[in-house]
Design a protein around this motif. Sequence first.
Motif, short mmCIF file in Angstrom:
data_model
loop_
_atom_site.label_atom_id
_atom_site.label_comp_id
_atom_site.label_asym_id
_atom_site.label_seq_id
_atom_site.Cartn_x
_atom_site.Cartn_y
_atom_site.Cartn_z
N CYS A 1 33.22 -21.11 48.60
CA CYS A 1 34.37 -20.75 49.44
C CYS A 1 33.99 -20.39 50.88
N GLY A 2 32.70 -20.14 51.12
CA GLY A 2 32.25 -19.87 52.48
C GLY A 2 32.37 -18.43 52.94
N CYS A 3 32.81 -17.52 52.05
CA CYS A 3 32.92 -16.12 52.48
C CYS A 3 31.53 -15.47 52.49
N ARG A 4 31.40 -14.39 53.24
CA ARG A 4 30.15 -13.63 53.25
C ARG A 4 30.08 -12.83 51.95
N ILE A 5 28.92 -12.84 51.33
CA ILE A 5 28.73 -12.11 50.07
C ILE A 5 28.23 -10.71 50.42
N ILE A 6 29.13 -9.74 50.31
CA ILE A 6 28.81 -8.37 50.68
C ILE A 6 28.39 -7.57 49.45
N GLY A 7 28.89 -7.95 48.28
CA GLY A 7 28.51 -7.29 47.04
C GLY A 7 27.29 -7.94 46.42
N ASP B 1 21.28 -22.01 40.04
CA ASP B 1 20.59 -23.19 40.58
C ASP B 1 20.15 -22.99 42.03
N ARG B 2 19.63 -21.79 42.32
CA ARG B 2 19.12 -21.43 43.65
C ARG B 2 20.19 -21.45 44.74
N LYS B 3 21.45 -21.31 44.33
CA LYS B 3 22.57 -21.22 45.27
C LYS B 3 23.28 -19.90 45.03
N TRP B 4 23.84 -19.32 46.10
CA TRP B 4 24.54 -18.04 46.01
C TRP B 4 26.05 -18.24 46.06
N PHE B 5 26.74 -17.44 45.22
CA PHE B 5 28.19 -17.49 45.15
C PHE B 5 28.73 -16.06 45.19
N CYS B 6 29.97 -15.90 45.67
CA CYS B 6 30.56 -14.56 45.75
C CYS B 6 30.92 -14.03 44.37
N GLY B 7 31.18 -14.91 43.43
CA GLY B 7 31.53 -14.47 42.08
C GLY B 7 31.46 -15.62 41.09
N ALA B 8 31.77 -15.30 39.86
CA ALA B 8 31.67 -16.29 38.78
C ALA B 8 32.63 -17.46 38.98
N HIS B 9 33.83 -17.20 39.48
CA HIS B 9 34.80 -18.29 39.67
C HIS B 9 34.23 -19.37 40.60
N GLU C 1 27.66 -21.57 32.92
CA GLU C 1 27.12 -20.44 32.16
C GLU C 1 27.46 -19.08 32.78
N ILE C 2 27.95 -19.06 33.99
CA ILE C 2 28.29 -17.80 34.66
C ILE C 2 29.66 -17.33 34.19
N VAL C 3 29.73 -16.05 33.77
CA VAL C 3 30.99 -15.46 33.34
C VAL C 3 31.22 -14.14 34.07
N ASP C 4 32.50 -13.76 34.20
CA ASP C 4 32.83 -12.51 34.86
C ASP C 4 32.50 -11.28 34.03
N ARG C 5 32.65 -11.41 32.71
CA ARG C 5 32.34 -10.29 31.83
C ARG C 5 31.99 -10.82 30.45
N VAL C 6 31.31 -9.99 29.71
CA VAL C 6 30.90 -10.35 28.34
C VAL C 6 31.87 -9.71 27.38
N MET C 7 32.41 -10.51 26.49
CA MET C 7 33.32 -9.96 25.48
C MET C 7 32.51 -9.37 24.33
N ALA C 8 32.92 -8.20 23.88
CA ALA C 8 32.20 -7.51 22.79
C ALA C 8 32.62 -8.07 21.45
#
Length: 79
Positions: free
Chosen positions: A43-49, A55-63, A72-79
Motif C-alpha cells: 500500500c506504500g504507507c510508512r510502517i511505524i509499528g 520473502d524479504r519484503k516489509w508490509f504494514c500488516g497481514a492484509h 502464511e501471514i495471519v493477523d491472529r492465531v485462533m486458540a
Amino acid sequence: MAACEVCGNDYDMTFEIHAQGAVHTFDSFECAITRMAPICEHCGCRIIGHGVEADRKWFCGAHCARSMGASEIVDRVMA
C-alpha cells in the motif's frame, strides 16, 4: 545547534538516532519517520509499528502481506 537531515531545520533540540552503524539527526519524529521507517510493499504507507516481513519484503500488516502472496501471514492465531 544541529541541523535536521530531512528538513534542514537548525534547531537546539534535535536528537540523534543510532542505527546500523550510522548516526542520524532529526528535529522531529515526523522527520525521523520520513527518513527511517520502511515503506509497505503493497500500500506504500510508512510502517511505524512492528509490521510484518515475508520473502524479504516489509508490509504494514497481514492484509497487505497476503495481498502480495504471503498466504502464511495471519493477523491472529485462533486458540
